[in-house]
Design a protein around this motif. Sequence first.
Motif, PDB file in Angstrom:
ATOM      1  N   TRP A  80       0.803  -1.219   0.000  1.00 41.50           N
ATOM      2  CA  TRP A  80       0.000   0.000   0.000  1.00 41.50           C
ATOM      3  C   TRP A  80       0.842   1.278   0.000  1.00 41.50           C
ATOM      4  O   TRP A  80       0.509   2.258  -0.678  1.00 41.50           O
ATOM      5  CB  TRP A  80      -0.956  -0.003   1.193  1.00 41.50           C
ATOM      6  N   LYS A 116      -0.354   3.659  -2.877  1.00 40.11           N
ATOM      7  CA  LYS A 116      -1.355   4.647  -2.424  1.00 40.11           C
ATOM      8  C   LYS A 116      -1.533   5.805  -3.409  1.00 40.11           C
ATOM      9  O   LYS A 116      -2.637   6.075  -3.882  1.00 40.11           O
ATOM     10  CB  LYS A 116      -0.955   5.176  -1.042  1.00 40.11           C
ATOM     11  N   GLN A 117      -0.448   6.488  -3.738  1.00 35.46           N
ATOM     12  CA  GLN A 117      -0.555   7.641  -4.645  1.00 35.46           C
ATOM     13  C   GLN A 117      -0.830   7.197  -6.077  1.00 35.46           C
ATOM     14  O   GLN A 117      -1.558   7.861  -6.817  1.00 35.46           O
ATOM     15  CB  GLN A 117       0.716   8.482  -4.560  1.00 35.46           C
ATOM     16  N   CYS A 126      -2.606   4.664  -6.921  1.00 40.94           N
ATOM     17  CA  CYS A 126      -4.019   4.292  -6.949  1.00 40.94           C
ATOM     18  C   CYS A 126      -4.899   5.511  -7.262  1.00 40.94           C
ATOM     19  O   CYS A 126      -5.743   5.476  -8.163  1.00 40.94           O
ATOM     20  CB  CYS A 126      -4.407   3.680  -5.600  1.00 40.94           C
ATOM     21  N   SER A 127      -4.656   6.599  -6.548  1.00 41.33           N
ATOM     22  CA  SER A 127      -5.421   7.835  -6.767  1.00 41.33           C
ATOM     23  C   SER A 127      -5.170   8.407  -8.155  1.00 41.33           C
ATOM     24  O   SER A 127      -6.089   8.867  -8.836  1.00 41.33           O
ATOM     25  CB  SER A 127      -5.043   8.890  -5.718  1.00 41.33           C
TER      26      SER A 127
END
Length: 480
Positions: free
Chosen positions: A78, A82-83, A85-86
Amino acid sequence: MENVAVFDSPGKGRGLKATKEFWAGDVIFSEASISAVVFDSLTERICHSCFRRQDKLQRCGQCKFAHYCDRTCQRAGWAEHKQECSAIKAYGSVPNENIRLVARIMWRVDKDGSLLSDTQLTTLEELEDHIADMQEDELKEFKVDIHNFLDYWPRTSKQHTIDDISHVFGVINCNGFTVSDQRGLQAVGVGLFPNLCLVNHDCWPNCTVILNHGNQSAVNTLFHSQRRIELRSLGKIAEGEELTVSYVDYMNLSEERQRLLKTQYFFDCTCEHCKNRIKDDIKLGGKVEDGVKPSEEQVKEATDYCFQMLEKMDQARLKGDYHEVVKICRDAIEKTEPILADTHIYLLRMWSTMSEVQAYLQYFDEAAEYARKMVDGYMKLYHSNNAALGMAAMRAGVTHWQAGQIEVGHGMICKAYAILMVTHGPTHPITKDLEAMRMQTEMELRMFKQNEYVYHSMREAALKNKPMTMIYEVNQVQIG
């Protein structure tokens, strides 16, 4: 990193040298990646965290792109995802592997700085990008990637200059390291390892690089070890000696190795093997029998024919027509084997393919015969501790085991184990698999020597009930 020092290598720029003496199999240093991504073609078949190949992967519920073994791997990955994914959600599509890797690297550097650990010997800014050396067609693709990157890069992330973005693209273009799956049997992605970038090339190197995923199976992600490369010594290295690895396969002719190095890494190789064209003569040589050599014309004619058949074979293989592959190989081998040396690189490719495909089609006796010829040829060409030789010996050992030739099979597996203990080390998954196979074949060999009939009866019954899954994986690595 106390085992190495950065120095100016004559004619090569910066390099690394040993600060102590090493012996075969020593780990000179290990290094975690700044980041790594799965190849575009494998994003749904490889876990984006541990890089294992799995039949069923769980998809990220938000971006629908990243795939993981389970929640454990998803939690472990993750921080890197995380970034990304966005960004994928906002962009509306998934960019290519180069763009994804550059973005991950830049998010990492923005967060942690350009020196990510106290063992890092160079910063990202100091690495060569060779943009000025690129050809016009390469530059066009390069500019397309940068344009698409700018569309993909979120407005909420730190903004960078075109020069800074271009530099990172250039660095991964000539310094990206191929990441393998958990067993080390297939290339599945690409990553960046800064210290490894400082190790210069030699066609006959004193080191090898292996990816060791470490422990990624613990339920608690706190106990996961980092995905890392290990630089391992292939033999004795003296204190002060430069550390080198090979960027290209030594099986290529000197001219082809030099072309590949110039095209991809932008330098002219001046190693002894290239300067003196060492072993080029036997890589395209004729068969000597009872002191009699075929003429140069015969060798050239057989070489050209073999090359044409290899192209046809590759086309049939892409279509999955393995019986046609066998037919093409058999015809080519029958016509060229009496003329070409057993170290001829085209003939070796034919033998290798025949062994692999015949094992897949379960014609094990014939597969074993070609596997043995392939290993015999490799032993005359490769360094005695070359990983490709070790993997070929392992495949040959397995194929002989499948054919019921336990004595030769066990010998090949022992040879492979000795090489992989140097190139991969005792904790690597493939070495552990090989150790289990070595113990099994040793036990079977003792049984065979006591009573051949009982051995073959028990082996046949065992194969019907529980075939060794590892066995088939080794032979099917390149198929499908």
